[in-house]
Design an enzyme around this catalytic site. Structure first.
Site, short mmCIF file in Angstrom:
data_model
loop_
_atom_site.label_atom_id
_atom_site.label_comp_id
_atom_site.label_asym_id
_atom_site.label_seq_id
_atom_site.Cartn_x
_atom_site.Cartn_y
_atom_site.Cartn_z
N LYS A 1 0.80 -1.23 0.00
CA LYS A 1 0.00 0.00 0.00
C LYS A 1 0.84 1.28 0.00
O LYS A 1 0.38 2.32 -0.47
CB LYS A 1 -0.94 0.03 1.21
N ASP B 1 -10.08 3.26 1.80
CA ASP B 1 -10.23 2.72 3.16
C ASP B 1 -10.94 3.75 4.06
O ASP B 1 -11.83 3.41 4.84
CB ASP B 1 -8.86 2.37 3.76
N GLY C 1 -5.20 2.72 18.16
CA GLY C 1 -4.17 2.19 17.25
C GLY C 1 -3.51 3.35 16.52
O GLY C 1 -4.06 4.47 16.47
N ALA C 2 -2.31 3.07 15.99
CA ALA C 2 -1.57 4.14 15.30
C ALA C 2 -0.83 3.61 14.08
O ALA C 2 0.16 4.19 13.65
CB ALA C 2 -0.61 4.80 16.29
N GLY C 3 -1.29 2.50 13.52
CA GLY C 3 -0.68 1.94 12.31
C GLY C 3 -1.32 2.52 11.06
O GLY C 3 -1.97 3.58 11.08
N ASN D 1 -3.05 4.74 21.88
CA ASN D 1 -2.19 3.67 21.39
C ASN D 1 -1.36 3.11 22.53
O ASN D 1 -1.03 3.81 23.48
CB ASN D 1 -1.26 4.18 20.28
N ARG D 2 -1.04 1.79 22.40
CA ARG D 2 -0.23 1.12 23.42
C ARG D 2 1.15 1.77 23.52
O ARG D 2 1.59 2.15 24.60
CB ARG D 2 -0.11 -0.36 23.04
N TYR E 1 -12.66 -8.44 11.25
CA TYR E 1 -13.90 -9.11 10.81
C TYR E 1 -13.86 -10.62 10.99
O TYR E 1 -14.79 -11.33 10.59
CB TYR E 1 -14.27 -8.74 9.38
N GLY F 1 -16.34 -5.37 11.36
CA GLY F 1 -15.28 -5.08 10.40
C GLY F 1 -15.67 -5.32 8.95
O GLY F 1 -15.01 -4.82 8.02
P1 ATR Z 1 -1.94 -1.70 10.27
O1 ATR Z 1 -1.02 -1.04 9.30
O2 ATR Z 1 -2.77 -2.81 9.71
O3 ATR Z 1 -2.80 -0.72 11.02
P2 ATR Z 1 0.24 -1.97 12.15
O4 ATR Z 1 0.97 -0.87 11.50
O5 ATR Z 1 0.99 -3.21 12.50
O6 ATR Z 1 -1.02 -2.46 11.33
O7 ATR Z 1 -0.42 -1.34 13.47
C1 ATR Z 1 -0.91 -2.13 14.43
C2 ATR Z 1 -1.52 -1.28 15.55
O8 ATR Z 1 -2.10 -2.21 16.46
C3 ATR Z 1 -0.50 -0.48 16.36
O9 ATR Z 1 -1.11 0.69 16.81
C4 ATR Z 1 -0.21 -1.41 17.53
O10 ATR Z 1 0.20 -0.76 18.69
P3 ATR Z 1 1.76 -0.44 18.98
O11 ATR Z 1 2.06 0.83 18.22
O12 ATR Z 1 1.83 -0.29 20.43
O13 ATR Z 1 2.52 -1.64 18.46
C5 ATR Z 1 -1.56 -2.02 17.76
N1 ATR Z 1 -1.49 -3.29 18.47
C6 ATR Z 1 -1.11 -4.49 17.97
N2 ATR Z 1 -1.19 -5.45 18.93
C7 ATR Z 1 -1.63 -4.82 20.07
C8 ATR Z 1 -1.93 -5.26 21.39
N3 ATR Z 1 -1.81 -6.54 21.75
N4 ATR Z 1 -2.38 -4.35 22.27
C9 ATR Z 1 -2.53 -3.06 21.93
N5 ATR Z 1 -2.28 -2.57 20.69
C10 ATR Z 1 -1.83 -3.43 19.77
#
Ligand code: ATR
Length: 277
Positions: A69, A109, A132-134, A155-156, A219, A240
């Site tokens: 992507k 998206d 989340g922040a991905g 975010n974690r 989903y 989802g």
């Molecule tokens: P995508 O591009 O599909 O969004 P990604 O870039 O891998 O996937 O992002 C995953 C997100 O899920 C991140 O925000 C991640 O948090 P971290 O930045 O702390 O890694 C979050 N994530 C994944 N597993 C997690 C968990 N067990 N608890 C909390 N957040 C989680």
């Protein structure tokens, strides 16, 4: 479906794409409307070669998924400004300019997420907590801002979350500090709750009653633990499949210029999910 010499070609570039639900969804839509189009799985780790193939073979449009992507942006003739701001492309529209194929990259998206949420609340002026922040959070966050919503990022990992919050110019909350956050809706963009770890939820159940709407982009399972607990807490829930469906509907509309047959596309997704377990 009757594939013949005039069939218009579409597909999905990714690696892997074996489990993608998109071929079932788009082919059902084409068949339903009697369109002479087909949508193929196009697994590839050679993105430059695959893009040259799309151009050479006269493809009309394609989806782009993990892990391409971001990388696809180096292979375009034109980048949609919103996709540029998100930093990811999930849709290619290919037509002809000056006698050669012209690749435009877009992102649907965010449109999918917005349409899924806006079936349940008016986005303008509402506050949405994005967990989340991905890459998914980036698309959902940008999309919500585009629709006039206020966004909070949780975010974690604090540094990653804060970086996205700065990029979106919105507040950040640590995941373990959600007790004081007030928002109308919550969207989980992490993979937490996805099979095979379906017993996990990213937000503790006691915090859920404050949200009118809770949406999950996971989903599988269709009803995640987060959504089950949100439903029990009296929230409206959005699974989802909705985002997947509406991002696909937006792609269909970009490719064909016609309204997507959303109900049959949803049915195709559900059938495919049942088949693949
Ligand atoms: P995508 O591009 O599909 O969004 P990604 O870039 O891998 O996937 O992002 C995953 C997100 O899920 C991140 O925000 C991640 O948090 P971290 O930045 O702390 O890694 C979050 N994530 C994944 N597993 C997690 C968990 N067990 N608890 C909390 N957040 C989680």
């Amino acid at each position: 479906m009757n594939v013949n010499g005039s069939t218009i070609l579409h597909g999905i570039l990714g690696n892997p794409v074996r489990h993608s639900l998109s071929p079932a969804m788009h082919n059902r839509a084409f068949t339903h409307l009697g369109m002479n189009r087909v949508y193929l799985p196009l697994p590839t780790s050679d993105l430059a070669g695959a893009v040259a193939g799309l151009r050479a073979l006269g493809f009309c449009g394609a989806s782009v998924t993990v892990p391409h992507k971001q990388a696809i942006m180096a292979h375009l003739d034109e980048l949609d400004p919103v996709a540029g701001r998100i930093g990811a492309v999930n849709t290619l529209v290919i037509d002809e300019r000056g006698g050669r194929p012209w690749l435009r990259g877009s992102n649907t998206d965010w449109l999918g997420a917005n349409r899924a949420l806006s079936e349940h609340l008016d986005l303008a002026g509402t506050t949405v907590l994005v967990v989340g922040a991905g890459g998914s959070a980036r698309a959902v966050g940008f999309g919500l801002l585009e629709a006039g919503a206020r966004v909070l990022i949780a975010n974690r990992t604090v540094a990653t979350g804060q970086a996205l919050a700065v990029r979106l110019d919105c507040p950040f909350a640590p995941l373990d500090g959600l007790g004081s956050v007030e928002a109308d809706a919550l969207v989980n963009t992490t993979s937490v709750g996805m099979e095979p770890k379906a017993d996990a939820s990213v937000v503790p159940a006691p915090l859920l009653p404050r949200f009118k709407v809770v949406m999950d982009i996971v989903y599988a399972p269709l009803e995640t633990r987060l959504l089950r607990e949100a439903r029990a807490a009296g929230c409206r829930v959005v699974n989802g499949l909705a985002m997947l469906l509406f991002q696909g509907a937006a792609q269909f509309e970009l490719w064909t210029g016609q309204p997507a047959p959303v109900a049959v596309m949803r049915e195709a997704l559900l059938e495919q999910l049942r088949k693949t377990g």
